[in-house]
Design an enzyme around this catalytic site. Structure first.
Site, PDB file in Angstrom:
ATOM      1  N   TRP A  65       0.984  -1.166   0.349  1.00 61.84           N
ATOM      2  CA  TRP A  65      -0.384  -0.061  -0.082  1.00 61.84           C
ATOM      3  C   TRP A  65       0.991   1.437  -0.333  1.00 61.84           C
ATOM      4  O   TRP A  65       1.531   1.225   1.034  1.00 61.84           O
ATOM      5  CB  TRP A  65      -0.323  -0.066   0.892  1.00 61.84           C
ATOM      6  CG  TRP A  65      -2.232  -0.546   1.014  1.00 61.84           C
ATOM      7  CD1 TRP A  65      -3.677  -0.197   1.583  1.00 61.84           C
ATOM      8  CD2 TRP A  65      -2.512  -2.255   1.066  1.00 61.84           C
ATOM      9  NE1 TRP A  65      -4.436  -1.770   2.039  1.00 61.84           N
ATOM     10  CE2 TRP A  65      -3.943  -2.477   1.726  1.00 61.84           C
ATOM     11  CE3 TRP A  65      -1.504  -3.254   0.778  1.00 61.84           C
ATOM     12  CZ2 TRP A  65      -3.910  -4.178   1.200  1.00 61.84           C
ATOM     13  CZ3 TRP A  65      -1.907  -4.460   0.882  1.00 61.84           C
ATOM     14  CH2 TRP A  65      -2.936  -5.236   1.360  1.00 61.84           C
TER      15      TRP A  65
ATOM     16  N   ILE B 157       1.583  -3.550  -6.453  1.00 59.38           N
ATOM     17  CA  ILE B 157       1.453  -1.787  -6.125  1.00 59.38           C
ATOM     18  C   ILE B 157      -0.001  -1.893  -5.530  1.00 59.38           C
ATOM     19  O   ILE B 157      -0.740  -1.765  -6.506  1.00 59.38           O
ATOM     20  CB  ILE B 157       2.482  -1.368  -6.520  1.00 59.38           C
ATOM     21  CG1 ILE B 157       3.848  -0.604  -6.878  1.00 59.38           C
ATOM     22  CG2 ILE B 157       1.887   0.449  -6.720  1.00 59.38           C
ATOM     23  CD1 ILE B 157       4.587  -1.152  -5.299  1.00 59.38           C
ATOM     24  N   LYS B 158      -0.346  -0.926  -4.575  1.00 57.04           N
ATOM     25  CA  LYS B 158      -1.092  -0.443  -4.386  1.00 57.04           C
ATOM     26  C   LYS B 158      -1.396   0.916  -4.077  1.00 57.04           C
ATOM     27  O   LYS B 158      -0.696   1.227  -3.269  1.00 57.04           O
ATOM     28  CB  LYS B 158      -2.599  -1.327  -3.071  1.00 57.04           C
ATOM     29  CG  LYS B 158      -3.927  -0.793  -3.395  1.00 57.04           C
ATOM     30  CD  LYS B 158      -3.980  -1.516  -1.564  1.00 57.04           C
ATOM     31  CE  LYS B 158      -5.470  -0.321  -1.497  1.00 57.04           C
ATOM     32  NZ  LYS B 158      -5.882  -0.375  -0.008  1.00 57.04           N
ATOM     33  N   GLN B 159      -2.684   1.741  -5.337  1.00 48.57           N
ATOM     34  CA  GLN B 159      -2.381   3.293  -4.871  1.00 48.57           C
ATOM     35  C   GLN B 159      -3.742   3.770  -4.670  1.00 48.57           C
ATOM     36  O   GLN B 159      -4.116   3.304  -5.788  1.00 48.57           O
ATOM     37  CB  GLN B 159      -1.388   3.548  -6.293  1.00 48.57           C
ATOM     38  CG  GLN B 159      -1.233   5.073  -5.931  1.00 48.57           C
ATOM     39  CD  GLN B 159      -0.450   5.215  -4.647  1.00 48.57           C
ATOM     40  OE1 GLN B 159      -1.291   5.943  -3.971  1.00 48.57           O
ATOM     41  NE2 GLN B 159       1.052   5.406  -5.089  1.00 48.57           N
TER      42      GLN B 159
END
Length: 349
Positions: A199, A236-238
Site C-alpha cells: 500500500w 503496488i496498491k495506490q
C-alpha cells in the site's frame, strides 16, 4: 454483464473513447493470461512466489485473464471497527468477510492477521489469503499516523497465506523506519514463497495545500510507487490520482517539466498511466484503491476500474464500497468491477 456505458453516464465517451497521447500503450507491459510466465518469471523471486502469484491470478471470476479483484478489509483497525462495521454489523464476524470475497468472485481476500487467522482452517485452501502485516492504530490520542507491525511474516506463512501486504506512509516522519521494516519483511516473505503487496500511501500534512490534496497527485504518488517497486513489492496498491504537480506545489524532491508537458495530461487515464509507468512500465502490476463508500458506489467503482484498465493497471482492490452494503449488493458491486476487466471492448487507451 454490467452495462458499463450506462453506469458511466455522461462520462462514457470521455473515459471509453480516450486515446492516450502521453506514454504510448506499446511501451507498457500489460496484464495478460501468461503474465507470470512471460514477465514476472524474469525476476529474482523464488519459484514458490511464482506459484502463489499464479494461484492468485487463477482464482475467482477473473481467473486466467491476468487481472485481479481483491476484497480488502483492514479498516477495523485503520478506521475503527465501529466506523467500518456499524453500517453492516455482520462483518464483525471474519467468516462473512471471506464469504463476501468468495461469493463476490474475488482473486483474493486481504485482511488482518486476526481476521484471517480466525477462519484460516476453513478458508485458506478455498481463496488466496493476503495477510496485512502492519496498521495504523486509530486509538492513538492525539491523532497521529504511524504504521506498526501487528503480525509477522512467519505467522502469515503458517496460516497458509499466499501473500502478505503492508503500508508505508511515504513522506511521513516514520516513513524511513517503515521502509526498513517492510523491506526486511518482504525479503523474508519471498524466501517463504509468498507474494508481496505494498500500500504505497503518501502521508504528510504539507502535501495538502489550499488548492489541492497532493496525497493523490500523480507525480508524488508515482514516485511512491517507484519506491515501492524498489523494495521488491510484487504488486503496488495506490489511490487513484486526482491532481498533479505535487513536487512543485509542496516543494519536495526533484521533478522535470516533461512530466507535466509530455508524460501526463489532466485526463484521469493519463494520470493513472503515469502511476503505471513508475511501476517499471507495468512490469510490476498496479492495483488502484476503490475508495470510500458514498452515494453512487456502483458507478464510481466501475469508473475506477475503467480508468485502471485503460491506463494499463492490473486491477482493483475495493473494500468499503462492498462490505458496507447488504451482502447481495456487495456481491453485485464486486461483479460489476470484474465485468470491466472481462469486457474486451474496454481496451488499453
Amino acid at each position: 454483464m454490467t452495462d458499463i456505458a450506462r453506469l458511466l453516464g455522461d462520462q462514457a465517451d470521455y473515459l471509453l473513447g480516450h486515446q492516450c497521447q502521453t506514454i504510448p500503450a506499446d511501451t507498457l507491459i500489460t496484464p495478460k493470461p501468461d503474465y507470470v510466465g512471460a514477465t514476472f518469471s524474469a525476476t529474482d523471486r523464488p519459484p514458490q512466489v511464482l506459484r502463489n502469484f499464479q494461484s492468485i491470478l487463477n482464482a475467482g471470476r477473473l481467473g486466467g485473464t491476468g487481472y485481479m479483484s481483491i476484497l480488502p478489509v483492514d479498516q477495523g483497525i485503520e478506521h475503527s471497527a465501529a466506523a467500518s462495521f456499524a453500517p453492516n454489523p455482520a462483518y464483525f464476524d471474519p467468516k462473512n468477510i471471506v464469504e463476501l470475497a468468495l461469493e463476490g468472485g474475488c482473486n483474493a481476500v486481504a485482511s488482518t492477521l486476526g481476521v484471517l487467522g480466525a477462519v484460516s482452517r476453513h478458508y485458506a485452501h478455498r481463496i488466496p489469503f493476503v495477510v496485512k502485516l502492519n496498521h495504523n492504530d486509530a486509538l492513538i490520542h492525539p491523532t497521529s499516523y504511524d504504521q506498526r507491525m501487528f503480525g509477522s511474516v512467519r505467522q502469515a506463512y503458517d496460516m497458509g497465506a499466499a501473500a502478505v501486504g503492508a503500508t508505508v506512509y511515504f513522506g511521513s516522519e516514520s516513513s524511513r523506519r517503515q521502509l526498513e521494516e517492510i523491506s526486511a519483511a518482504f525479503a523474508e516473505a519471498h524466501k517463504l514463497g509468498m507474494v508481496t503487496i505494498l500500500w504505497c500511501y503518501l502521508r504528510n500534512s504539507a502535501f495538502k495545500t489550499d488548492s489541492d490534496d497532493h496525497h493523490v497527485s500523480a507525480d508524488l504518488s508515482g514516485q511512491a510507487n517507484y519506491l515501492g517497486v524498489t523494495i521488491e513489492a510484487d504488486i503496488i496498491k495506490q489511490k487513484m490520482p486526482e491532481t498533479n504537480g505535487g513536487f512543485n506545489a509542496v516543494n519536495v524532491g526533484k521533478t522535470h517539466e516533461r512530466v507535466y508537458n509530455n508524460l501526463t495530461s489532466d485526463h484521469p487515464i493519463d494520470l493513472t498511466r503515469y502511476q503505471v509507468a513508475n511501476c517499471y512500465m507495468g512490469r510490476i502490476g498496479l492495483i488502484n484503491s476503490g475508495g470510500a463508500s458514498g452515494a453512487n458506489d456502483l458507478s464510481q467503482a466501475v469508473r475506477t476500474a475503467v480508468i485502471n484498465k485503460r491506463a494499463g493497471g492490473m486491477g482493483l482492490i475495493s473494500g468499503r464500497k462492498a462490505f458496507q452494503k447488504p451482502f447481495a449488493e456487495g456481491v453485485q458491486l464486486l461483479h460489476s468491477i470484474q465485468d470491466v476487466y472481462l469486457d474486451q471492448t474496454v481496451d488499453l487507451a
